[in-house]
Motif scaffolding. Structure first.
Motif, short mmCIF file in Angstrom:
data_model
loop_
_atom_site.label_atom_id
_atom_site.label_comp_id
_atom_site.label_asym_id
_atom_site.label_seq_id
_atom_site.Cartn_x
_atom_site.Cartn_y
_atom_site.Cartn_z
N ASP A 21 2.19 8.08 3.68
CA ASP A 21 1.39 8.72 4.68
C ASP A 21 2.00 9.14 5.74
O ASP A 21 2.01 10.08 6.66
N GLU A 76 -8.01 6.43 -5.19
CA GLU A 76 -6.84 6.89 -6.08
C GLU A 76 -6.97 8.69 -6.03
O GLU A 76 -6.00 9.04 -5.97
N THR A 93 -8.53 12.87 5.88
CA THR A 93 -8.83 11.42 5.11
C THR A 93 -10.09 11.08 5.69
O THR A 93 -10.86 10.65 4.75
N LYS A 104 -3.13 13.64 -1.32
CA LYS A 104 -2.45 13.48 -0.23
C LYS A 104 -0.77 13.66 -0.92
O LYS A 104 0.16 14.03 -0.48
N SER A 155 -5.28 9.51 -2.59
CA SER A 155 -3.84 9.54 -2.76
C SER A 155 -3.32 10.44 -3.80
O SER A 155 -2.25 10.97 -3.35
N SER A 198 0.73 -1.05 -0.11
CA SER A 198 0.14 -0.07 0.09
C SER A 198 0.86 1.21 0.09
O SER A 198 2.17 1.06 -0.03
N THR A 199 0.36 2.53 0.02
CA THR A 199 1.09 3.72 -0.11
C THR A 199 1.08 4.09 1.57
O THR A 199 1.38 5.47 1.84
#
Length: 327
Positions: A250, A294, A283, A300, A297, A245-246
């Protein structure tokens, strides 16, 4: 000069906190369901994991490094711990084995950065992938591992509250307190700042730079492991797919946005907490607005880019930083 730099960081922290308050008020008046107790509870629980990871990351970044292996430690040692408990290993023993695996990765990261002098960004990227792949092959074959029934008491503890405050939030505050005390009142904490501010000068004055660098990465790994165990109890499973994941972005976002300088030597635990609060509110609001992952993301990513640009302006790189390869 140091006083001026510190002042700029404090100003950034105040600005981010003010933005968090304004954003919270805007969402409270414009988004249905935002200003409810259940949503506030959900928001706090969601940011606790990122906050703990951010605190561990901040210690590394203050010491002029970075740790991209955090998410591997967040998921793999806890997953192995759950596998062991399911196989009948005593809980304390399983936790000890998994914790040692996390510490071993922290030591490896520190050794590669401090003694082999591999740039931190490459060393930790490689070791995180190594841990994930090795443990997937040898010990953890499933993507999602449910928590054993033997951990019902622990699950209830993590999901519960004390005096109306979720225990997972108290866990974040406890980690923040311990790391604040470490940075503020211990010799090792002062060494972290000294190394981050000027590694060559710190070494010339007798600071044990290499052992302190190793210590930074061990602390980061332990924070990630603890966050992973608590996260698994809060959702009653371990999802190893988080590694892809990303989440690591974060973590970096809350650290840099809060005011921890990427050049090293600047920042505090409070910076991370403020950045975490802002990103948590943002968020949560985007989720209520039903924005896709998407789009979230993308937003951010734009904020992270702006934060990095702001950091480069507030904390300009010096000649020594460029020689160190900018973490």
């Amino acid at each position: 000069m140091a006083k001026s730099s510190s002042g700029r960081i404090i100003d950034q922290q105040k600005i981010i906190f003010a933005l968090a308050v304004v954003l919270c008020l805007v969402f409270a008046f414009t988004l249905p369901g935002f200003a409810t107790a259940s949503n506030a509870l959900s928001l706090l629980q969601a940011v606790a994991t990122i906050g703990v990871l951010g605190i561990g990351m901040a210690i590394v970044i203050i010491g002029r490094g970075i740790d991209l292996s955090q998410i591997a430690v967040l998921v793999m040692p806890p997953a192995w711990m759950m596998y062991q408990i399911q196989a009948g290993v005593p809980m304390a023993e399983a936790a000890a084995y998994a914790g040692l695996a996390a510490i071993a990765l922290g030591v490896l990261n520190g050794w590669l950065v401090a003694y082999v002098e591999v740039p931190a960004i490459f060393a930790t990227l490689a070791t995180g992938t190594l841990m994930y792949g090795t443990m997937q092959y040898l010990a953890v074959s499933n993507d999602v591992i449910p928590l054993p029934k033997r951990l019902e008491g622990f699950i209830a503890l993590v999901q519960g509250g004390t005096f109306g405050i979720p225990n997972i939030v108290l866990f974040l505050l406890l980690v923040a307190l311990v790391c604040w005390l470490f940075l503020r009142f211990t010799v090792w904490g002062r060494y972290v700042y000294a190394i981050g501010d000027n590694p060559m000068a710190a070494r010339a004055t007798g600071v044990p730079s290499r052992p302190i660098l190793v210590l930074q990465y061990v602390i980061s790994a332990l924070a990630a492991f603890a966050a992973g165990v608590v996260l698994s109890a809060s959702v009653e499973s371990v999802n190893t797919r988080l590694f892809n994941s990303t989440m690591i972005y974060d973590v970096i976002l809350v650290v840099v946005l809060g005011g921890v300088g990427l050049g090293g030597g600047k920042g505090s635990v409070s910076n991370v907490l403020v950045g975490t609060i802002l990103i948590g509110i943002m968020t949560n609001g985007m989720t209520i607005l039903n924005l896709s992952i998407e789009v979230q993301s993308l937003i951010k990513a734009g904020i992270l880019l702006a934060a990095i640009i702001a950091d480069s302006m507030l904390n300009p790189r010096d000649e020594l930083t460029s020689q160190q390869g900018d973490i």
